[in-house]
Scaffold this motif. Structure first.
Motif, PDB file in Angstrom:
ATOM      1  N   GLU B  48     -49.446 -21.846 -30.091  1.00 17.84           N
ATOM      2  CA  GLU B  48     -50.769 -21.403 -29.678  1.00 17.84           C
ATOM      3  C   GLU B  48     -50.723 -20.554 -28.419  1.00 17.84           C
ATOM      4  O   GLU B  48     -51.382 -19.526 -28.319  1.00 17.84           O
ATOM      5  CB  GLU B  48     -51.676 -22.623 -29.467  1.00 17.84           C
ATOM      6  CG  GLU B  48     -52.069 -23.271 -30.775  1.00 17.84           C
ATOM      7  CD  GLU B  48     -52.608 -24.681 -30.596  1.00 17.84           C
ATOM      8  OE1 GLU B  48     -53.135 -25.223 -31.575  1.00 17.84           O
ATOM      9  OE2 GLU B  48     -52.480 -25.246 -29.476  1.00 17.84           O
ATOM     10  N   LEU B  49     -49.930 -21.017 -27.468  1.00 21.59           N
ATOM     11  CA  LEU B  49     -49.846 -20.260 -26.212  1.00 21.59           C
ATOM     12  C   LEU B  49     -49.249 -18.880 -26.434  1.00 21.59           C
ATOM     13  O   LEU B  49     -49.639 -17.902 -25.796  1.00 21.59           O
ATOM     14  CB  LEU B  49     -49.008 -21.022 -25.175  1.00 21.59           C
ATOM     15  CG  LEU B  49     -49.670 -22.238 -24.531  1.00 21.59           C
ATOM     16  CD1 LEU B  49     -48.703 -22.917 -23.576  1.00 21.59           C
ATOM     17  CD2 LEU B  49     -50.942 -21.851 -23.791  1.00 21.59           C
ATOM     18  N   ARG B  50     -48.308 -18.833 -27.360  1.00 13.28           N
ATOM     19  CA  ARG B  50     -47.661 -17.540 -27.593  1.00 13.28           C
ATOM     20  C   ARG B  50     -48.611 -16.498 -28.168  1.00 13.28           C
ATOM     21  O   ARG B  50     -48.334 -15.310 -28.105  1.00 13.28           O
ATOM     22  CB  ARG B  50     -46.456 -17.709 -28.523  1.00 13.28           C
ATOM     23  CG  ARG B  50     -45.237 -18.154 -27.752  1.00 13.28           C
ATOM     24  CD  ARG B  50     -44.000 -18.089 -28.587  1.00 13.28           C
ATOM     25  NE  ARG B  50     -42.861 -18.490 -27.783  1.00 13.28           N
ATOM     26  CZ  ARG B  50     -41.649 -18.700 -28.280  1.00 13.28           C
ATOM     27  NH1 ARG B  50     -41.437 -18.554 -29.576  1.00 13.28           N
ATOM     28  NH2 ARG B  50     -40.665 -19.044 -27.495  1.00 13.28           N
ATOM     29  N   LEU B  51     -49.722 -16.973 -28.689  1.00 17.14           N
ATOM     30  CA  LEU B  51     -50.736 -16.005 -29.113  1.00 17.14           C
ATOM     31  C   LEU B  51     -51.261 -15.244 -27.904  1.00 17.14           C
ATOM     32  O   LEU B  51     -51.817 -14.168 -28.028  1.00 17.14           O
ATOM     33  CB  LEU B  51     -51.889 -16.729 -29.822  1.00 17.14           C
ATOM     34  CG  LEU B  51     -51.557 -17.262 -31.215  1.00 17.14           C
ATOM     35  CD1 LEU B  51     -52.647 -18.180 -31.692  1.00 17.14           C
ATOM     36  CD2 LEU B  51     -51.363 -16.113 -32.186  1.00 17.14           C
ATOM     37  N   LEU B  52     -51.093 -15.836 -26.759  1.00 14.71           N
ATOM     38  CA  LEU B  52     -51.543 -15.185 -25.524  1.00 14.71           C
ATOM     39  C   LEU B  52     -50.460 -14.298 -24.920  1.00 14.71           C
ATOM     40  O   LEU B  52     -50.447 -14.040 -23.730  1.00 14.71           O
ATOM     41  CB  LEU B  52     -51.948 -16.242 -24.486  1.00 14.71           C
ATOM     42  CG  LEU B  52     -53.235 -16.995 -24.767  1.00 14.71           C
ATOM     43  CD1 LEU B  52     -53.378 -18.155 -23.806  1.00 14.71           C
ATOM     44  CD2 LEU B  52     -54.437 -16.070 -24.642  1.00 14.71           C
ATOM     45  N   SER B  53     -49.533 -13.859 -25.751  1.00 18.62           N
ATOM     46  CA  SER B  53     -48.487 -12.978 -25.233  1.00 18.62           C
ATOM     47  C   SER B  53     -49.032 -11.565 -25.100  1.00 18.62           C
ATOM     48  O   SER B  53     -49.399 -10.952 -26.087  1.00 18.62           O
ATOM     49  CB  SER B  53     -47.302 -12.953 -26.198  1.00 18.62           C
ATOM     50  OG  SER B  53     -46.741 -14.218 -26.268  1.00 18.62           O
ATOM     51  N   PHE B  54     -49.094 -11.119 -23.882  1.00 16.56           N
ATOM     52  CA  PHE B  54     -49.572  -9.760 -23.652  1.00 16.56           C
ATOM     53  C   PHE B  54     -48.359  -8.882 -23.427  1.00 16.56           C
ATOM     54  O   PHE B  54     -47.521  -9.198 -22.598  1.00 16.56           O
ATOM     55  CB  PHE B  54     -50.473  -9.709 -22.428  1.00 16.56           C
ATOM     56  CG  PHE B  54     -51.419 -10.863 -22.354  1.00 16.56           C
ATOM     57  CD1 PHE B  54     -52.375 -11.043 -23.348  1.00 16.56           C
ATOM     58  CD2 PHE B  54     -51.340 -11.770 -21.317  1.00 16.56           C
ATOM     59  CE1 PHE B  54     -53.242 -12.118 -23.287  1.00 16.56           C
ATOM     60  CE2 PHE B  54     -52.197 -12.844 -21.249  1.00 16.56           C
ATOM     61  CZ  PHE B  54     -53.163 -13.030 -22.245  1.00 16.56           C
ATOM     62  N   PRO B  55     -48.251  -7.778 -24.172  1.00 20.56           N
ATOM     63  CA  PRO B  55     -47.050  -6.954 -23.969  1.00 20.56           C
ATOM     64  C   PRO B  55     -47.037  -6.430 -22.537  1.00 20.56           C
ATOM     65  O   PRO B  55     -48.024  -5.865 -22.091  1.00 20.56           O
ATOM     66  CB  PRO B  55     -47.224  -5.813 -24.972  1.00 20.56           C
ATOM     67  CG  PRO B  55     -48.674  -5.787 -25.295  1.00 20.56           C
ATOM     68  CD  PRO B  55     -49.200  -7.165 -25.106  1.00 20.56           C
ATOM     69  N   PRO B  56     -45.964  -6.638 -21.820  1.00 13.61           N
ATOM     70  CA  PRO B  56     -45.927  -6.164 -20.432  1.00 13.61           C
ATOM     71  C   PRO B  56     -45.808  -4.646 -20.402  1.00 13.61           C
ATOM     72  O   PRO B  56     -45.166  -4.069 -21.272  1.00 13.61           O
ATOM     73  CB  PRO B  56     -44.658  -6.818 -19.875  1.00 13.61           C
ATOM     74  CG  PRO B  56     -43.810  -7.085 -21.069  1.00 13.61           C
ATOM     75  CD  PRO B  56     -44.721  -7.274 -22.237  1.00 13.61           C
ATOM     76  N   GLU B  57     -46.459  -4.054 -19.438  1.00 15.65           N
ATOM     77  CA  GLU B  57     -46.265  -2.622 -19.232  1.00 15.65           C
ATOM     78  C   GLU B  57     -44.868  -2.461 -18.676  1.00 15.65           C
ATOM     79  O   GLU B  57     -44.570  -2.908 -17.583  1.00 15.65           O
ATOM     80  CB  GLU B  57     -47.272  -2.084 -18.208  1.00 15.65           C
ATOM     81  CG  GLU B  57     -48.714  -2.196 -18.627  1.00 15.65           C
ATOM     82  CD  GLU B  57     -49.090  -1.161 -19.676  1.00 15.65           C
ATOM     83  OE1 GLU B  57     -48.424  -0.106 -19.735  1.00 15.65           O
ATOM     84  OE2 GLU B  57     -50.039  -1.420 -20.427  1.00 15.65           O
TER      85      GLU B  57
END
Lengths: 195, 394
Positions: B48-57
């Motif tokens: 579930e938390l990994r759904l919150l993975s924001f691609p880093p700039e």
């Protein structure tokens, strides 16, 4: 390899004595995180490079008078945030763009396709909706918690909120996500979702 | 909230979810094996938390380097040049060069603890500062240029320095953190006997920095260029040869280290005993290799870590005798060594020839005419003299 805070405090000490090699270690160690944070904080802000340069120049120039931070990453993030804030404010004074300041601090979060798994689309939809309901500051809390692994006290200090309120936000978001995810899948299959 | 909190407030767990490494993977695999009742909950939360993975700039390496260079330039511009090198006033002249070189990123840092050197210098300062004769810069600030082809400096008697049989007294009133510096110009060689009895053969165009007395628990010397070491055995005091990029750690042994600034590599060859080569302050990677006798470790300055292969140590140590030995090496490498030995410039008109591989022995003591004859034979070209120090192979 991630360095421990003890290692950084040694490197920081050397940096304060003017050791350029230590400076390079700090630069290499934190640049990516600073850049990532800066570009989330102010998406599309073209002076981010300047701000980062200013940050490093500033700590170098004043290195002798700087304190020894417990968490160097937090220290640098705080300084970068302040520099970006000032720069945008200054830019606005000249271009007279009203409201640009709040726009600049969007803290946009895009989702990554982390894992290729079942119902990915459904899940991403839920997360997107959940994130859309958050304000910029709430998104920033989430980011600092998970991506910079900052403590609530640090997050609170950085954003000017109470630590326990920062913590509450994190849990509210996660609970919200969990419930919505479960409901979504439940609706689809009428079975309780368990991985 | 309680179950969630246990994981979410565990920063290792957060690292594992968002930035997993082999270590965290192993750690949590073990944890879940020991606590099977938690496994489902942990895996679910991670998902579930990994759904919150924001691609880093991501910042590109190029942009990162560019930004570093401009930042460093700005930093050094606003800085008054300060004498950071204590032992020789003549080096101050090169403060401006030092700034330029620092910008290029050729930083040399020598470990600073109470009894080791506290110097910040660049390799190029020394190159520009090379004298005609081997010169010893003492910690008391004095300079001793010594005439001769092969000079021996003996530091084995405390407080007394013996140079080619002649004794000079060093000023005892010096800062014990300031080391001695021996500069050997191109065309010359020198030997040093250290306070612990270890011996160093210093090759042409090299500098060696060492304390007249070692500290209590370690022996450190700093090398720019090439030297052969016979280290006196003392397991309680490891001997460390530092270069700008790697260090060679020793207990007691004989080996060769080559670290010329204009070569794109640093190498160490072991004759006897055991040595270890490691990258200085590697940051992301900690590369370490151990050598057995007749192995060579090569560190490429442009990356790729340290490579080890089998060799014959004589190939790399015979320069002590003025001999060069080649086994399938490029002609370019031979030319560089001849240039260093005679302190001349040998320009190859046709660079293609330089890539040709040669095998054989060459006695540099035989004199330049004979050596030139050899080179023209293997390169199928003539050597023309432009002046006493410049020659062209065409």
């Amino acid at each position: 390899m991630k360095k421990r805070s003890e290692d950084w405090s040694v490197i920081w000490k050397r940096f304060k004595e003017g050791d350029l090699n230590a400076f390079q270690l700090i630069y290499d160690g934190f640049l990516s995180n600073l850049y990532a944070y800066g570009s989330k904080l102010a998406p599309g802000f073209d002076l981010l490079d300047d701000c980062i340069q200013e940050l490093f120049l500033e700590i170098y120039t004043h290195r002798k008078n700087l304190k020894n931070p417990e968490n160097l990453e937090f220290y640098l993030l705080t300084a970068l945030r302040r520099i970006i804030f000032h720069k945008i404010k200054k830019e606005n004074r000249f271009t007279n763009l009203e409201g640009n300041l709040t726009k600049a601090f969007l803290f946009e979060l895009e989702l990554d396709n982390y894992e290729n798994e079942d119902f990915k689309e459904e899940r991403i939809k839920v997360v997107k909706n959940a994130l859309a309901e958050l304000n910029a500051s709430q998104r920033e809390i989430l980011y600092l918690k998970f991506y910079n692994n900052l403590s609530y006290i640090e997050i609170g200090e950085l954003l000017g909120v109470r630590p326990d309120s920062a913590k509450k936000q994190v849990y509210r978001i996660i609970e919200h996500l969990r419930i919505n995810l479960a409901n979504r899948i439940l609706n689809l299959f009428s079975i309780c979702f368990r991985p | 909230m309680d179950i969630l909190e246990k994981y979410i407030e565990d920063s290792l767990f957060i690292e594992w979810v968002f930035r997993p490494t082999a270590e965290t993977d192993a750690h949590f695999a073990q944890y879940m094996a020991q606590n099977p009742e938690e496994k489902n909950e942990m895996l679910k939360l991670r998902k579930e938390l990994r759904l919150l993975s924001f691609p880093p700039e991501m910042i590109s390496d190029e942009r990162k380097d560019q930004l570093f260079k401009t930042t460093l330039t700005q930093m050094l511009k606003s800085r008054k040049p300060k004498p950071t090198v204590k032992f020789s006033m003549s080096i101050l002249k090169y403060a401006a060069i030092a700034v330029a070189v620092l910008v290029l990123g050729t930083l040399v840092y020598i470990n600073q603890s109470r009894h080791s050197f506290n110097l910040k210098l660049t390799e190029d300062i020394f190159l520009k500062n090379a004298n005609q004769n081997p010169t010893l810069f003492l910690a008391d600030g004095s300079r001793h240029p010594i005439r001769g082809e092969e000079v021996e400096f003996d530091f084995s008697v405390p407080g007394k320095i013996n140079i080619n049989g002649e004794q000079i007294n060093s000023n005892e009133n010096t800062d014990d953190e300031t080391p001695e510096v021996l500069v050997v110009p191109f065309g010359k060689k020198a030997r040093v006997k250290l306070s612990d009895g270890s011996r160093i053969w210093v090759n042409s165009g090299s500098r060696i920095i060492f304390p007249s007395q070692f500290s209590k628990n370690r022996r450190e010397v700093y090398l720019i260029g090439e030297a052969y070491f016979e280290v006196a055995h003392n397991p309680k005091k490891p001997f460390l040869v530092k270069t700008s990029t790697v260090s060679v750690r020793v207990l007691g042994t004989s080996f060769n280290v080559s670290s010329y600034p204009d070569d794109d590599f640093v190498s160490a060859v072991l004759k006897e005993g055991k040595i270890r080569m490691e990258e200085n302050d590697a940051g992301y990677f900690d590369t370490k290799v151990e050598l057995r006798p007749n192995q060579i470790a090569v560190f490429k300055k442009d990356g790729n870590g340290i490579q080890v292969r089998e060799t014959k140590h004589e190939l790399y140590t015979i320069w002590k005798e003025g001999l060069l030995n080649f086994e399938g090496e490029e002609l370019n490498s031979l030319i560089t060594k001849v240039e260093r030995f005679y302190n001349i410039s040998l320009e190859l008109k046709n660079p293609k020839i330089g890539k040709e591989r040669i095998t054989g022995k060459l006695d540099l003591n035989a004199g330049m005419p004979e050596v030139f004859e050899y080179i023209s034979k293997v390169s199928h070209a003539e050597i023309k003299k432009i002046n006493t120090v410049e020659y062209v192979i065409e």
